[in-house]
Design a protein around this motif. Structure first.
Motif, mmCIF file in Angstrom:
data_model
loop_
_atom_site.group_PDB
_atom_site.id
_atom_site.type_symbol
_atom_site.label_atom_id
_atom_site.label_comp_id
_atom_site.label_asym_id
_atom_site.label_seq_id
_atom_site.Cartn_x
_atom_site.Cartn_y
_atom_site.Cartn_z
ATOM 1 N N ASN A 166 1.470 -2.741 10.365
ATOM 2 C CA ASN A 166 1.982 -3.637 10.613
ATOM 3 C C ASN A 166 1.771 -4.512 11.867
ATOM 4 O O ASN A 166 2.253 -4.924 12.880
ATOM 5 N N LEU A 170 -0.480 -4.999 -3.304
ATOM 6 C CA LEU A 170 -1.251 -5.578 -2.100
ATOM 7 C C LEU A 170 -1.996 -4.724 -1.387
ATOM 8 O O LEU A 170 -1.755 -3.628 -1.420
ATOM 9 N N ASP A 175 3.932 -6.143 -7.486
ATOM 10 C CA ASP A 175 3.087 -6.755 -6.583
ATOM 11 C C ASP A 175 2.351 -5.539 -6.066
ATOM 12 O O ASP A 175 2.829 -4.516 -5.354
ATOM 13 N N TYR A 231 9.248 -12.665 2.420
ATOM 14 C CA TYR A 231 8.754 -11.947 1.281
ATOM 15 C C TYR A 231 9.542 -10.956 0.927
ATOM 16 O O TYR A 231 10.017 -9.852 1.498
ATOM 17 N N ASP A 282 4.556 -8.986 5.809
ATOM 18 C CA ASP A 282 4.155 -9.804 4.453
ATOM 19 C C ASP A 282 4.663 -11.102 4.635
ATOM 20 O O ASP A 282 4.671 -11.927 3.794
ATOM 21 N N HIS A 283 5.569 -11.562 5.595
ATOM 22 C CA HIS A 283 6.192 -12.728 5.894
ATOM 23 C C HIS A 283 4.893 -13.715 6.164
ATOM 24 O O HIS A 283 5.152 -14.748 5.825
ATOM 25 N N HIS A 310 9.765 -7.493 -1.765
ATOM 26 C CA HIS A 310 8.576 -6.857 -2.383
ATOM 27 C C HIS A 310 9.256 -6.779 -3.853
ATOM 28 O O HIS A 310 10.336 -6.383 -4.143
ATOM 29 N N LYS A 311 8.237 -7.105 -4.821
ATOM 30 C CA LYS A 311 8.447 -6.514 -6.265
ATOM 31 C C LYS A 311 7.513 -5.562 -6.727
ATOM 32 O O LYS A 311 6.580 -5.325 -6.122
ATOM 33 N N ASP A 312 8.115 -4.657 -7.730
ATOM 34 C CA ASP A 312 7.306 -3.483 -8.182
ATOM 35 C C ASP A 312 5.849 -3.769 -8.481
ATOM 36 O O ASP A 312 5.019 -3.206 -8.517
ATOM 37 N N ARG A 328 -1.438 -3.970 6.933
ATOM 38 C CA ARG A 328 -0.187 -3.824 6.444
ATOM 39 C C ARG A 328 0.554 -2.159 6.669
ATOM 40 O O ARG A 328 1.755 -1.968 6.765
ATOM 41 N N THR A 344 9.139 -8.349 7.074
ATOM 42 C CA THR A 344 8.143 -7.384 7.263
ATOM 43 C C THR A 344 6.806 -8.374 7.466
ATOM 44 O O THR A 344 7.144 -9.607 7.528
#
Lengths: 357, 287
Positions: A291, A337, A335, A329, A205-206, A331-333, A288, A203
């Motif tokens: 994108n 952003l 996080d 990247y 977020d990279h 995704h963790k719960d 985001r 994504t």
């Protein structure tokens, strides 16, 4: 061919001629290229893409059924989990890039009131399609010399499309990845530590605001052009007795020993439609939700709406100082952003007008 | 998954199926238009906010970019009031200027050109100060602009007033301390029928070929008018395709402004409230 240098000095002694012959026996091969030029082979994923659409009188029910099959496949995709053996990023590592679309040039303003021109790049729905470790990857153009630190290769796909329009061969490329066939493919060389499992999404977020990227795209095709447009020659006067040579290049060389056209002479020819890389562009803003990233500068090759490939920059002085999401990247719960990221020097349009002190 | 009308089609090719779906979409568009036609208020937006319409050049367009651009423009408009103005209106722009000791500057002048779409939109103000012609190009969405006031809201006979550069100086001289003229609400924008007298040649452009309405007789020899008539473009006004490619179709304008209509209306209301606040002066207690 062999030749003797020492016999000039040792004409008197036969014995010494023999010894010197052994020492100075140098073989010269006067050829243009010692090692044959490597043969270009197509990469393994280079297949026919688009199917010829025949009028196969499929009933509307069957068309619907085919769509349902595709829809079922899309729904049955299992999201990939983050790999367990993640290492921290350090400057020696090379990450994967992404496939994006150039969507336009627009002005932005810095906090000091300067107007800058930026290019908007839309990061598409990238997925890893194939993953080749350094040993597995067989370059289409094998170099005769030994390659140190050989890189692995990731094949990325973007823009999900209707598989009915594509050939069976092409759809087969996506079989193991667990994603639906994509319109665009891109090859990215990465460090062995940065390899990702097929099916991993990449994504926006990279990337982080403030990093520098290289953007590769196909330049606008301008066709066969003269020297004035292609190389910026100044041409010749419009009048003052000049006839028939207003936009021509003029002389292309001297006579005598150099009496030929030297390689690389600037002459008319085809202009554009080649891949070029714009290097070291700063990311100023990231949205985001849509994108989209804004990068500095207008000189990104390609027309608006053309496909470009984004890489981490190779320029040594613009390497990132802070750690990057590595290998990409996940995704963790926990996080959370924000929707938009701004560079610290960039003016946000939601902020009040700029006042100097 | 399919509507009942589509199920009736017993056998059709893939191509035919696609055509059907397209016609259904076209129907939807016409339906939407029919519903939108009851809202003529949206037409006024394209007049007041021309920069919200995208570039008609098809190769520069991208729907996603346009959405984000409009979002940014609205965000900027929430911080500074950008009033309705036209070419020929007299504006006063207050902007931050780091080279000025007060760090603030104000310029009053006549708008001679307005162009660009999206965040690129800009206008040129012209005035003559100390018998020196001054022109400043302002970007409408430049965050250094503190305030834009319309001192006189009017239109002229032409779409561009670049010929004021070759006109006598009194036509582009405006008082810096000019008082704002307020039009009564709901009245039409007046068109100033003034005809400008140009200086004798040489000019910056060949004005006799521009088909200008707002200039007096140019007093040129006959051969200039003859040549202008030879070069005059008489056909392009009948070229429907050219007109279509130069403009954004009305149905697309409806779609764009229906998305941002409510926000634009809110901005207008907020601005009116603020204006009332400013005009109310608290009475001073006397002794």
């Amino acid at each position: 061919m062999a030749f003797i240098i020492s016999n000039v000095f040792n004409k008197s002694s036969n014995k010494s001629i023999v010894t010197s012959f052994q020492i100075y026996n140098i073989t010269q091969i006067r050829e243009k290229r010692v090692v044959p030029k490597p043969k270009l082979r197509h990469p393994t994923w280079f297949t026919h893409k688009n199917r010829v659409i025949h009028d196969d009188f499929v009933t509307a029910d069957n068309v619907g059924f085919l769509k349902e099959v595709v829809e079922d496949q899309r729904n049955s995709l299992i999201p990939k989990k983050a790999p367990t053996n993640i290492i921290d990023w350090h400057p020696g590592l090379r990450r994967t890039g992404v496939i994006a679309r150039k969507i336009g040039n627009i002005p932005l303003w810095l906090k000091d009131g300067t107007k800058i021109f930026t290019t908007m790049l839309e990061v598409l729905d990238n997925h890893v399609i194939r993953c080749y470790s350094p040993e597995e990857y067989n370059s289409p153009r094998v170099k005769p010399t030994l390659v140190k630190n050989k890189k692995g290769c990731l094949l990325l796909g973007a823009i999900e499309t209707d598989p009915i329009l594509l050939t069976k061969e092409y759809c087969g490329l996506f079989k193991d990845s667990g994603v639906l066939p994509k319109k665009v493919l891109g090859r990215f060389f990465v460090s062995p530590e940065a390899l990702l499992q097929p099916g991993t999404p990449i994504t926006i977020d990279h990337y982080r605001v403030g990093n520098y990227v290289d953007v590769r795209g196909k330049t606008i095709d301008r066709g066969f052009q003269g020297v004035m447009k292609r190389h910026g020659f100044s041409g010749m006067p419009a009048s003052h007795g000049v006839t028939k040579t207003h936009r021509r290049g003029g002389n292309i060389g001297g006579g005598g020993e150099k009496g030929r056209v030297w390689p690389g002479t600037k002459m008319p020819g085809h202009m554009g439609n080649r891949y070029r890389v714009a290097k070291g562009l700063k990311i100023l803003r990231i949205n985001r939700k849509y994108n989209v990233m804004w990068v500095m500068g207008m000189g990104i090759p390609g027309e608006t709406n053309s496909i470009v490939y984004i890489y981490d920059t190779v320029l040594p002085l613009r390497k990132p100082s802070a750690a990057l999401p590595f290998p990409t990247y996940f995704h963790k719960d926990e996080d959370v952003l924000p929707e938009e990221f701004y560079d610290e020097n960039l003016h946000n349009f939601s902020d009040p007008s700029i006042v100097y002190k | 998954m399919f509507s009942s009308s589509r199920k009736k089609i017993i056998s059709t090719s893939l191509k035919g199926f696609r055509c059907n779906s397209q016609t259904a979409e076209a129907l939807q568009v016409t339906n939407r238009l029919a519903s939108n036609k009851t809202k003529p208020s949206q037409l006024k937006f394209s007049r007041i906010y021309p920069e919200f319409l995208p570039d008609p050049k098809i190769e520069f367009r991208n729907p996603l970019r346009e959405i984000i651009e409009r979002m940014d423009m609205l965000n900027r408009r929430r911080n500074v009031h950008i009033p309705e103005f036209y070419v020929g209106s007299i504006l006063s722009v207050t902007y931050s200027d780091k080279h000025n000791p007060e760090k603030l500057n104000c310029f009053v002048g006549i708008c001679i050109k307005r162009e660009g779409c999206g965040l690129r939109a800009n206008f040129i103000l012209r005035n003559i100060i100390d018998s020196q012609g001054i022109e400043i190009l302002f970007d409408i969405y430049d965050p250094t602009i503190q305030r834009i006031d319309v001192l006189k809201l009017e239109k002229r006979l032409d779409d561009e007033l670049l010929y004021l550069r070759d006109a006598l100086p009194e036509y582009s001289t405006f008082d810096i301390n000019m008082e704002a003229e307020v039009l009564p609400e709901g009245s039409e924008i007046p068109i100033n029928p003034i005809k400008v007298k140009l200086k004798p040649r040489p000019w910056l452009e060949r004005w006799e070929r521009k088909n200008l309405k707002g200039v007096q007789d140019l007093e040129l020899p006959e051969k200039f008018y003859k040549r202008a008539a030879e070069l005059a473009d008489t056909t392009s006004q009948y070229d429907l395709m050219k007109q279509y490619m130069k403009t954004i179709p009305v149905e697309e304008q409806y779609q764009i402004f229906s998305e941002i209509e409510s926000e634009l209306n809110q901005l207008e209301i907020a601005q009116k409230k603020q204006k009332r606040k400013k005009s109310f002066v608290k009475p001073v207690k006397l002794a």
